[in-house]
Design a protein around this motif. Structure first.
Motif, PDB file in Angstrom:
ATOM      1  N   GLY A  67       0.940  -1.057  -0.017  1.00 33.92           N
ATOM      2  CA  GLY A  67       0.248   0.498  -0.469  1.00 33.92           C
ATOM      3  C   GLY A  67       1.047   1.348   0.291  1.00 33.92           C
ATOM      4  N   TYR A 115       0.044  10.847   8.544  1.00 38.42           N
ATOM      5  CA  TYR A 115       1.726  11.914   8.190  1.00 38.42           C
ATOM      6  C   TYR A 115       2.356  11.972  10.017  1.00 38.42           C
ATOM      7  CZ  TYR A 115      -0.143  12.687   3.400  1.00 38.42           C
ATOM      8  OH  TYR A 115      -0.736  12.355   2.109  1.00 38.42           O
ATOM      9  N   TYR A 128      -4.939  10.044  -5.151  1.00 44.50           N
ATOM     10  CA  TYR A 128      -5.484  10.605  -5.961  1.00 44.50           C
ATOM     11  C   TYR A 128      -5.409  10.916  -7.538  1.00 44.50           C
ATOM     12  CZ  TYR A 128      -7.464   9.188  -1.351  1.00 44.50           C
ATOM     13  OH  TYR A 128      -7.656   8.790   0.017  1.00 44.50           O
ATOM     14  N   TYR A 180     -13.636  13.310  -0.927  1.00 47.45           N
ATOM     15  CA  TYR A 180     -14.383  13.949   0.297  1.00 47.45           C
ATOM     16  C   TYR A 180     -14.340  15.224  -0.383  1.00 47.45           C
ATOM     17  CZ  TYR A 180     -11.407   9.484   0.856  1.00 47.45           C
ATOM     18  OH  TYR A 180     -10.271   8.314   0.704  1.00 47.45           O
TER      19      TYR A 180
HETATM   20  N1  PLP Z   1      -2.231   8.672   1.256  1.00 47.17           N
HETATM   21  C1  PLP Z   1      -3.775   9.208   1.227  1.00 47.17           C
HETATM   22  C2  PLP Z   1      -3.527  10.384   0.632  1.00 47.17           C
HETATM   23  C3  PLP Z   1      -4.707   8.486   1.276  1.00 47.17           C
HETATM   24  O1  PLP Z   1      -5.937   8.837   1.623  1.00 47.17           O
HETATM   25  C4  PLP Z   1      -4.361   6.798   1.726  1.00 47.17           C
HETATM   26  C5  PLP Z   1      -5.635   6.262   1.659  1.00 47.17           C
HETATM   27  O2  PLP Z   1      -6.509   5.945   2.323  1.00 47.17           O
HETATM   28  C6  PLP Z   1      -3.420   6.835   1.275  1.00 47.17           C
HETATM   29  C7  PLP Z   1      -2.108   7.593   1.046  1.00 47.17           C
HETATM   30  C8  PLP Z   1      -2.563   4.933   1.574  1.00 47.17           C
HETATM   31  O3  PLP Z   1      -3.659   4.209   0.641  1.00 47.17           O
HETATM   32  P1  PLP Z   1      -3.044   2.691   0.432  1.00 47.17           P
HETATM   33  O4  PLP Z   1      -1.989   1.841   2.013  1.00 47.17           O
HETATM   34  O5  PLP Z   1      -4.498   1.906   0.591  1.00 47.17           O
HETATM   35  O6  PLP Z   1      -2.457   2.297  -0.946  1.00 47.17           O
END
Ligand code: PLP
Length: 383
Positions: free
Chosen positions: A99, A128, A206, A322
């Motif tokens: 992820g 973060y 995104y 969102y």
């Molecule tokens: N960054 C942002 C801004 C996110 O909203 C998310 C998931 O909600 C992620 C990173 C990480 O997503 P993932 O670990 O599912 O790839």
């Protein structure tokens, strides 16, 4: 002595994950609830991607992969970053992770020493600051304001820079505000990274979900200072497959892979082959993204019109899925407002842990029918 570490005791569990789990649990118990909590597409993973996973299984591609990812996927990533983002990277400058979350987690482990400061634009994605603290760093909040459309002011960022500033995190399109940062703002932030010699962490997860404006990767201006983070979750409706990726300076990427090698070894091998299909079958993936994006756009418009009809304030988001809604008409605080809305049958995430006080986050990655139902319940809660 037995007990938990100070480090873990000071870490807050993810509010979004917790609220979503609570909403799902209530629904499972039969409570009639519209959940606007999930940060994930409600579409199923595209069929061509699932088929690639079945193929990988049938071919016995079920063993450990190298910590930085299978070479075929790293090749495809270098090509993707070049073609879609204008980033000139080699496969060695790319990394596959569990992820996008693990990419960010490993990155902070790789670059932060105790006391190093990381500038985080608020409202921020909840993880973060926690990841920064977990790595021994100090998150330093730099506000973005609703009256400025939640677009960062580079001068405000500049004023927060100190001799300890190690990185700045930028997330456009943004979770939770939906803001898409203009190119000139991202350029100004990249220039600050160059001028003050800190890392720019660009979370572009995104990037494909933009309804007005265009995506710009600031790493094109500061390649030796930028780590670009992305993933398969949001673009290809692959949240559960847990594949993220990053690119950046070779030494940083190597250190991030070393952290993986001592924690998760490698991301799921089958999911990597499926992601390779998502990235390389461009025609099928483009069609899927176009379909999903059009659906989100319609839902966003439906939600914004409904909120406006009820006199509820929200900054119009240009990307992601969102909306931050002002909760003052419901209750004095966003936590009380979220509770009131839950009583009315709508689950939302209070803005508290995003540093979006007086707001709740609504996710419109859900059906139009659900959004209409949520709006009716907002109206009832207002009465
Ligand atoms: N960054 C942002 C801004 C996110 O909203 C998310 C998931 O909600 C992620 C990173 C990480 O997503 P993932 O670990 O599912 O790839």
């Amino acid at each position: 002595m037995r007990g938990l570490s100070q480090r873990v005791k000071s870490m807050k569990p993810s509010a979004t994950v917790a609220v979503n789990a609570k909403a799902l649990e209530l629904k499972r118990k039969g409570v009639d609830l519209v959940a606007l909590t999930a940060g994930e597409p409600d579409f199923d993973t595209p069929e061509h991607v699932k088929e690639a996973a079945r193929r990988a299984l049938a071919q016995g591609k079920t063993k450990y992969a190298p910590p930085a990812g299978i070479p075929e996927l790293r090749e495809a990533l270098a090509e993707k970053f070049r073609r879609e983002n204008g980033l000139e990277v080699t496969p060695e400058e790319t990394l596959v992770t569990v992820g996008g979350k693990q990419a960010l987690f490993n990155l902070f482990q790789a670059i932060l020493d105790p006391g190093d400061e990381v500038l985080v634009l608020s409202p921020y994605w909840v993880s973060y600051p926690e990841m920064v603290r977990f790595a021994g760093g100090v998150p330093v909040e730099v506000p973005t304001l609703p009256e400025e459309g939640f677009i960062p002011d580079p001068d405000r960022v500049r004023r927060a820079i100190t001799g300890r500033t190690k990185a700045l995190v930028v997330n456009s399109p943004n979770n939770p505000t939906g803001a898409v940062y203009p190119e000139e703002v991202l350029k100004a932030l990249a220039e600050l990274a160059l001028e003050h010699d800190f890392y720019l962490v660009s979370d572009e997860i995104y990037e494909h979900l933009i309804y007005e404006g265009t995506h710009f990767s600031p790493g094109t201006l500061a390649p030796e200072h930028t780590i670009t983070v992305n993933g398969a979750a949001k673009a290809f409706a692959m949240t559960g497959w847990r594949i993220g990726y990053a690119c950046g300076p070779k030494a940083v990427i190597k250190a991030m892979a070393d952290v993986s090698s001592q924690s998760t070894t490698s991301p799921d091998t089958i999911a990597q082959w499926a992601t390779l299909e998502a990235l390389t079958n461009r025609e099928a993936s483009r069609a899927f993204i176009a379909m999903a994006k059009e659906a989100y756009r319609k839902r966003r418009d439906l939600l914004l019109e409904g909120l406006s009809r009820l006199g509820l304030k929200a900054v119009r988001p240009s990307g992601a899925f969102y909306v931050l809604m002002d909760t003052s008409p419901f209750a004095p605080s966003e936590v009380e407002a979220a509770e009131k809305l839950l009583q009315a049958g709508v689950a939302v995430v209070p803005g508290t842990d995003f540093a979006a006080f007086g707001h709740v986050r609504l996710s419109y990655a859900t059906s139009e029918e659900n959004l209409k139902k949520a709006l009716e319940r907002f109206a009832q809660a207002l009465q």
